[in-house]
Design an enzyme around this catalytic site. Structure first.
Site, PDB file in Angstrom:
ATOM      1  CE  LYS A  99      -3.725  -0.357   2.523  1.00  0.00           C
ATOM      2  NZ  LYS A  99      -4.731  -0.280   3.598  1.00  0.00           N
ATOM      3  CE  LYS A 111      -2.547  -3.451  10.556  1.00  0.00           C
ATOM      4  NZ  LYS A 111      -3.078  -2.404   9.657  1.00  0.00           N
ATOM      5  CB  THR A 195      -9.606   6.056   4.863  1.00  0.00           C
ATOM      6  OG1 THR A 195      -8.539   6.040   5.807  1.00  0.00           O
ATOM      7  CG2 THR A 195      -9.667   4.730   4.148  1.00  0.00           C
ATOM      8  CG  ASN A 226     -13.353   6.905  10.253  1.00  0.00           C
ATOM      9  OD1 ASN A 226     -12.511   6.787   9.376  1.00  0.00           O
ATOM     10  ND2 ASN A 226     -13.567   8.051  10.861  1.00  0.00           N
TER      11      ASN A 226
HETATM   12  P1  NAD Z   1     -15.418   1.064  11.920  1.00  0.00           P
HETATM   13  O1  NAD Z   1     -15.310   0.111  13.036  1.00  0.00           O
HETATM   14  O2  NAD Z   1     -15.534   2.522  12.183  1.00  0.00           O
HETATM   15  O3  NAD Z   1     -16.717   0.686  11.020  1.00  0.00           O
HETATM   16  C1  NAD Z   1     -17.004  -0.601  10.604  1.00  0.00           C
HETATM   17  C2  NAD Z   1     -18.445  -0.609  10.104  1.00  0.00           C
HETATM   18  O4  NAD Z   1     -18.755  -1.895   9.586  1.00  0.00           O
HETATM   19  C3  NAD Z   1     -19.489  -0.344  11.179  1.00  0.00           C
HETATM   20  O5  NAD Z   1     -20.520   0.451  10.620  1.00  0.00           O
HETATM   21  C4  NAD Z   1     -20.020  -1.738  11.497  1.00  0.00           C
HETATM   22  O6  NAD Z   1     -21.360  -1.697  12.011  1.00  0.00           O
HETATM   23  C5  NAD Z   1     -19.970  -2.331  10.119  1.00  0.00           C
HETATM   24  N1  NAD Z   1     -19.980  -3.783  10.100  1.00  0.00           N
HETATM   25  C6  NAD Z   1     -19.269  -4.638  10.868  1.00  0.00           C
HETATM   26  N2  NAD Z   1     -19.561  -5.903  10.529  1.00  0.00           N
HETATM   27  C7  NAD Z   1     -20.455  -5.827   9.514  1.00  0.00           C
HETATM   28  C8  NAD Z   1     -21.145  -6.773   8.742  1.00  0.00           C
HETATM   29  N3  NAD Z   1     -20.971  -8.090   8.941  1.00  0.00           N
HETATM   30  N4  NAD Z   1     -21.992  -6.323   7.794  1.00  0.00           N
HETATM   31  C9  NAD Z   1     -22.191  -5.008   7.601  1.00  0.00           C
HETATM   32  N5  NAD Z   1     -21.569  -4.063   8.294  1.00  0.00           N
HETATM   33  C10 NAD Z   1     -20.730  -4.480   9.243  1.00  0.00           C
HETATM   34  O7  NAD Z   1     -14.197   0.732  10.950  1.00  0.00           O
HETATM   35  P2  NAD Z   1     -13.588   1.668   9.825  1.00  0.00           P
HETATM   36  O8  NAD Z   1     -12.462   2.440  10.377  1.00  0.00           O
HETATM   37  O9  NAD Z   1     -14.710   2.363   9.122  1.00  0.00           O
HETATM   38  O10 NAD Z   1     -12.933   0.559   8.869  1.00  0.00           O
HETATM   39  C11 NAD Z   1     -13.710  -0.160   7.925  1.00  0.00           C
HETATM   40  C12 NAD Z   1     -12.800  -0.983   7.051  1.00  0.00           C
HETATM   41  O11 NAD Z   1     -11.884  -0.109   6.373  1.00  0.00           O
HETATM   42  C13 NAD Z   1     -11.908  -2.008   7.780  1.00  0.00           C
HETATM   43  O12 NAD Z   1     -11.709  -3.106   6.926  1.00  0.00           O
HETATM   44  C14 NAD Z   1     -10.587  -1.268   7.948  1.00  0.00           C
HETATM   45  O13 NAD Z   1      -9.494  -2.167   8.069  1.00  0.00           O
HETATM   46  C15 NAD Z   1     -10.543  -0.523   6.621  1.00  0.00           C
HETATM   47  N6  NAD Z   1      -9.672   0.643   6.639  1.00  0.00           N
HETATM   48  C16 NAD Z   1      -9.872   1.651   7.512  1.00  0.00           C
HETATM   49  C17 NAD Z   1      -9.036   2.764   7.494  1.00  0.00           C
HETATM   50  C18 NAD Z   1      -9.268   3.929   8.405  1.00  0.00           C
HETATM   51  O14 NAD Z   1      -8.591   4.957   8.217  1.00  0.00           O
HETATM   52  N7  NAD Z   1     -10.210   3.860   9.328  1.00  0.00           N
HETATM   53  C19 NAD Z   1      -7.968   2.817   6.594  1.00  0.00           C
HETATM   54  C20 NAD Z   1      -7.781   1.762   5.692  1.00  0.00           C
HETATM   55  C21 NAD Z   1      -8.656   0.671   5.729  1.00  0.00           C
END
Ligand code: NAD
Length: 419
Positions: A99, A111, A195, A226
């Site tokens: 990435k 990580k 992101t 988020n």
């Molecule tokens: P978060 O915990 O804020 O949100 C996750 C969301 O997914 C929540 O709304 C939750 O209710 C929902 N969820 C969980 N299980 C689910 C399911 N089975 N079906 C439907 N919805 C479901 O997490 P985030 O920070 O928004 O991250 C989301 C994804 O993005 C993750 O895979 C994370 O690794 C990836 N990511 C995040 C960032 C970042 O900056 N936050 C950066 C790169 C990648």
């Protein structure tokens, strides 16, 4: 802290191996490149002993894996979760290496993780655990060595404790040791939505390449945390028709487009999608298989799998979550001609703004949000252009093109070092 060896005796994690093998099979990567990427530079582990509020002591296994540092200090989050393992940490460190190389920021990939269910800890116990992690690994991290960040179940508060512990041990200020800090401790403006903004920029470029018009593009987004909520907001502002969104409790649907502005504010207040007026309630599985132009998984890994791949009706997929598509499903989608914008490109906006945070920390000069967002736009546009060029040159999928572009850069750095 146990050094698990500079070179792993274990084989590389399954997903990484599958991706690399696929590229090797079609002779897009050489044996030399396989050698460089098959094993991490350094893997360390420690059992963290933490005093609990009742006076007992519990031990939590933990890891830090620095996959490849040819392009710069390694970079990667710290995850607190019961399912954390050495293999998972290794896989995520490998993906971070790629990435950072895809967006061309001068970092390698790493990580970290702790095997813990943080919901079972008091705030004080969580703080002691976070500080213990830094005490275990302070020798191997640092602004010029390896820079952690938040991941699942870790956040700005925890990054603040960790930075403080590192500075206590080092006896000097060192805000660049960790990113994702609260702004009052040197966190960057614009990090929370970075992101998603990066994802919206990539989506725009991809949609434009398809010859589609934003305003006639129907989008379904899985996850309203988020990443998902900010992405929905940015896409809505850009004229996309966000017809469905979901969270862990289920999904909502409106064929005419959900009023995302209203939903965003309302969700912030009550965290309930179903309070929204004028929408239909549907299941999460239904959202994934809806007939939309763009399906955007933005929740968790392994969502498009052997079980539902044949039912996917979306014209294209933008992966905002990490690893939402399994290798088998990815191949199936490729055979059906459904393009997938891969996670290492689509969600790289977060690590890019983490890099901006580090730059601000080490230069002691802080930027406004407009500057952060403008610079992010430039990095994401360059990354997309570079991957697209590779795709055209090699006639591959976007995922393969992103891997190849990243591998080229890692290999070039390795060679320039004479390794
Ligand atoms: P978060 O915990 O804020 O949100 C996750 C969301 O997914 C929540 O709304 C939750 O209710 C929902 N969820 C969980 N299980 C689910 C399911 N089975 N079906 C439907 N919805 C479901 O997490 P985030 O920070 O928004 O991250 C989301 C994804 O993005 C993750 O895979 C994370 O690794 C990836 N990511 C995040 C960032 C970042 O900056 N936050 C950066 C790169 C990648």
């Amino acid at each position: 802290m146990n050094d698990l060896g500079n070179k792993s005796t274990e084989t590389i994690c399954e997903l990484c191996q599958i991706e690399l093998n696929r590229l090797a099979e079609v002779e897009l990567i050489t044996d030399e490149e396989m050698d460089i990427l098959e094993q991490p530079n350094r893997m360390v582990s420690a059992n963290l002993e933490v005093k609990m509020d009742d006076g007992s002591v519990r031990t939590f296994p933990s890891f830090r894996i620095q996959y490849n540092n040819a392009r710069g200090p390694t970079k990667g989050g710290i995850r607190f979760h019961p399912s954390v393992s050495q293999d998972e940490t290794e896989e995520l460190a490998f993906l971070m290496t790629l990435k950072c190389a895809v967006v061309n920021i001068p970092y390698g990939g790493a990580k970290g993780g702790v095997v813990v269910d943080p919901s079972q800890l008091s705030e004080q116990e969580l703080e002691r655990l976070s500080r213990e992690y830094i005490r275990a690994y302070h020798d191997v991290i640092g602004p010029k060595k390896d820079i952690p960040a938040p991941d699942i179940n870790t956040n700005g508060t925890i990054m603040g404790w960790m930075m403080d512990e590192y500075e206590r041990i080092e006896g000097e200020k060192s805000p660049g040791v960790i990113t994702g800090k609260p702004p009052k401790l040197g966190g960057s403006k614009g990090r929370t939505s970075a992101t998603s903004l990066g994802g919206a920029i990539i989506t725009d470029l991809f949609v434009d390449d398809q010859g589609w018009d934003n305003k006639n593009t129907d989008v379904a987004i899985q996850g309203f945390g988020n990443v998902g909520s900010w992405l929905a907001k940015f896409l809505h502002e850009r004229g996309y028709n966000v017809v469905a969104v979901s969270d862990v409790a289920g999904a909502i649907y409106d064929p005419n487009g959900i009023d995302i502005e209203a939903l965003f504010d309302q969700y912030e207040e009550n965290g309930d999608l179903f309070e929204m007026d004028g929408v239909d309630e549907i299941g999460n599985d239904e959202l994934l298989t809806m007939d939309v132009d763009l399906l955007i998984p933005a929740a968790i890994e392994d969502q498009i799998t052997e079980d539902n791949m044949e039912d996917i009706q979306a014209s294209a997929i933008v992966e905002m979550a990490n690893g939402p598509t399994t290798p088998t499903a990815d191949e199936h989608l490729r055979d059906r001609g459904i393009p997938v914008v891969p996670d290492i490109l689509a969600n790289a906006g977060g690590v890019t703004v983490s890099y901006f945070e580090w730059l601000q920390n080490i230069s002691y000069e802080y930027w406004n949000k407009e500057k952060v967002q403008k610079k992010l736009e430039n990095y994401m546009k360059d990354a997309y252009k570079n991957v697209k060029e590779k795709q055209n040159d090699e006639e591959t999928s976007l995922r393969e093109a992103a891997y190849l572009r990243a591998i080229d850069r890692v290999k070039a750095a390795e060679q320039a070092r004479g390794r």
